[in-house]
Design a protein around this motif. Structure first.
Motif, PDB file in Angstrom:
ATOM      1  N   THR A 279       0.737  -1.186   0.048  1.00 47.77           N
ATOM      2  CA  THR A 279       0.055  -0.104   0.010  1.00 47.77           C
ATOM      3  C   THR A 279       0.975   1.221   0.017  1.00 47.77           C
ATOM      4  O   THR A 279       0.314   2.403   0.395  1.00 47.77           O
ATOM      5  CB  THR A 279      -0.828   0.096   0.979  1.00 47.77           C
ATOM      6  N   ALA A 280       2.182   1.048  -0.340  1.00 50.89           N
ATOM      7  CA  ALA A 280       3.132   2.197  -0.251  1.00 50.89           C
ATOM      8  C   ALA A 280       2.439   3.366  -1.255  1.00 50.89           C
ATOM      9  O   ALA A 280       2.688   4.632  -0.682  1.00 50.89           O
ATOM     10  CB  ALA A 280       4.375   1.760  -0.764  1.00 50.89           C
ATOM     11  N   PRO A 281       2.078   3.141  -2.394  1.00 52.39           N
ATOM     12  CA  PRO A 281       1.798   4.163  -3.361  1.00 52.39           C
ATOM     13  C   PRO A 281       0.444   5.080  -2.702  1.00 52.39           C
ATOM     14  O   PRO A 281       0.619   6.317  -2.504  1.00 52.39           O
ATOM     15  CB  PRO A 281       1.102   3.472  -4.653  1.00 52.39           C
TER      16      PRO A 281
ATOM     17  N   GLY B 176      -5.161   8.227 -10.889  1.00 50.89           N
ATOM     18  CA  GLY B 176      -4.687   7.291 -11.354  1.00 50.89           C
ATOM     19  C   GLY B 176      -4.076   5.962 -10.669  1.00 50.89           C
ATOM     20  O   GLY B 176      -4.481   4.953 -10.934  1.00 50.89           O
ATOM     21  N   ILE B 177      -3.373   6.409  -9.703  1.00 49.62           N
ATOM     22  CA  ILE B 177      -2.993   5.370  -8.668  1.00 49.62           C
ATOM     23  C   ILE B 177      -4.395   4.639  -8.128  1.00 49.62           C
ATOM     24  O   ILE B 177      -4.328   3.469  -8.079  1.00 49.62           O
ATOM     25  CB  ILE B 177      -2.088   5.833  -7.508  1.00 49.62           C
TER      26      ILE B 177
ATOM     27  N   LEU C 195       0.592   8.753  -1.215  1.00 53.07           N
ATOM     28  CA  LEU C 195      -0.176  10.141  -1.656  1.00 53.07           C
ATOM     29  C   LEU C 195      -0.923  10.466  -0.279  1.00 53.07           C
ATOM     30  O   LEU C 195      -0.878  11.838  -0.192  1.00 53.07           O
ATOM     31  CB  LEU C 195      -1.574   9.445  -2.331  1.00 53.07           C
ATOM     32  N   THR C 196      -0.841   9.940   0.780  1.00 52.43           N
ATOM     33  CA  THR C 196      -1.081  10.667   1.918  1.00 52.43           C
ATOM     34  C   THR C 196      -0.297  11.620   2.494  1.00 52.43           C
ATOM     35  O   THR C 196      -0.658  12.625   2.936  1.00 52.43           O
ATOM     36  CB  THR C 196      -1.512   9.559   2.803  1.00 52.43           C
ATOM     37  N   TRP C 197       0.745  11.155   2.463  1.00 52.16           N
ATOM     38  CA  TRP C 197       1.927  12.116   3.150  1.00 52.16           C
ATOM     39  C   TRP C 197       2.040  13.222   2.037  1.00 52.16           C
ATOM     40  O   TRP C 197       2.375  14.344   2.499  1.00 52.16           O
ATOM     41  CB  TRP C 197       3.268  11.362   3.055  1.00 52.16           C
TER      42      TRP C 197
END
Length: 308
Positions: A217-219, A274-275, A223-225
């Protein structure tokens, strides 16, 4: 052995592998999965099946990809111990006795790790290293870097892999996810016996994307960061503009600043969508419950004791 357009290699690789397997066990089979080849792979394999009763030929109805071909091979395998190897001759059969010895000593999985990547460009080697760092970032399982599909597995490991229902399969991640007692050995890949690799940079990117979405769930976390940092930056910039206006009488920046900010934030939003769409698309593929592969033909005896 998954094979895609490997007619020039199989005639040499299959007999060599059979010769290495013969002294290790009184009962062996060698399964070659034709992943929709467009060359003479089928004809070569029919001749090998006729010459060697231990050889099994599984022909898929089209090209489903290497991960699906590996899955088809695992489904077809009957042995107490299963070894995955490439059909291009780069995985040295001379390592099979050492692998089997480690299994006899108690290892459930024995996987081979490349010593170097001298056969790849600096760009490709760097991208591979970056991929493993990203996919293991914050993950509860560790996917060993530089460990490919060349591995020996106990039957209980194979059964665990067969029980996993997902369709978008990233086998390197699945090997790590099922766990079991694993040990690594180093190896140096041999030169290809014939032809060029069929798995180029595009295929590597597609496989990396499948692995990243399926096992990380790194992508989404990134995005959260990014959203948090942009929010803090915008608050800080707004505070600075207000203070500069009241303390120094500087006019508020105009059109250029607003346009640049809007374009930047729009790009971030589209990237985020897109992600998210990639994750949603994979979910859509999974819920359709289509099979990972379709077998068009099976030939040879192997451990079944007769033609399939």
């Amino acid at each position: 052995m998954p094979a895609f357009n490997e007619a020039g290699n199989l005639g040499m690789v299959v007999p060599q592998t059979l010769a290495a397997l013969g002294p290790l066990s009184p009962q062996i089979e060698l399964i070659v999965v034709d992943d929709g080849s467009r060359d003479d792979t089928a004809r070569v394999m029919q001749a090998l099946c006729a010459a060697h009763p231990q050889v099994v030929f599984v022909k898929l109805s089209r090209n489903f990809g290497k991960e699906a071909a590996l899955t088809a091979g695992l489904d077809a395998a009957r042995g107490e111990v299963v070894v995955l190897m490439d059909a291009d001759g780069q995985h040295p059969a001379a390592l099979l006795p050492e692998m089997l010895a480690k299994w006899q000593q108690g290892a459930d999985v024995v996987y081979a790790v490349r010593k170097t990547r001298d056969d790849q460009s600096a760009l490709q080697a760097g991208l591979v290293s970056l991929f493993y760092k990203l996919i293991n970032w914050g993950s509860r399982i560790e996917i060993p870097a530089n460990a490919g599909d060349f591995r020996l597995m106990d039957r209980q490991v194979v059964n665990a892999l067969k029980a996993l229902p997902e369709r978008n399969r990233f086998m390197k991640g699945l090997y790590a996810w099922v766990g079991f007692n694993s040990t690594a050995i180093d190896y140096e890949p041999l030169p290809r016996a014939d032809g060029l690799t069929k798995f180029g940079l595009g295929g590597s990117f597609a496989l990396a994307l499948t692995g990243m979405i399926g096992f990380s769930t790194a992508p989404l976390r990134l995005l959260t960061w990014v959203g948090l940092l942009l929010s803090l930056a915008s608050l800080g910039f707004g505070s600075w503009v207000v203070m500069e206006h009241f303390l120094h009488g500087v006019s508020v920046p105009g059109y250029a600043t607003l346009a640049a900010g809007m374009m930047f934030l729009s790009g971030i939003q589209l990237l985020s969508i897109g992600i998210l769409a990639e994750y949603v698309g994979r979910i859509y593929d999974e819920v359709k419950l289509r099979p990972s592969y379709i077998v068009a033909q099976r030939s040879g005896q192997g451990l079944d004791g007769g033609p399939g």
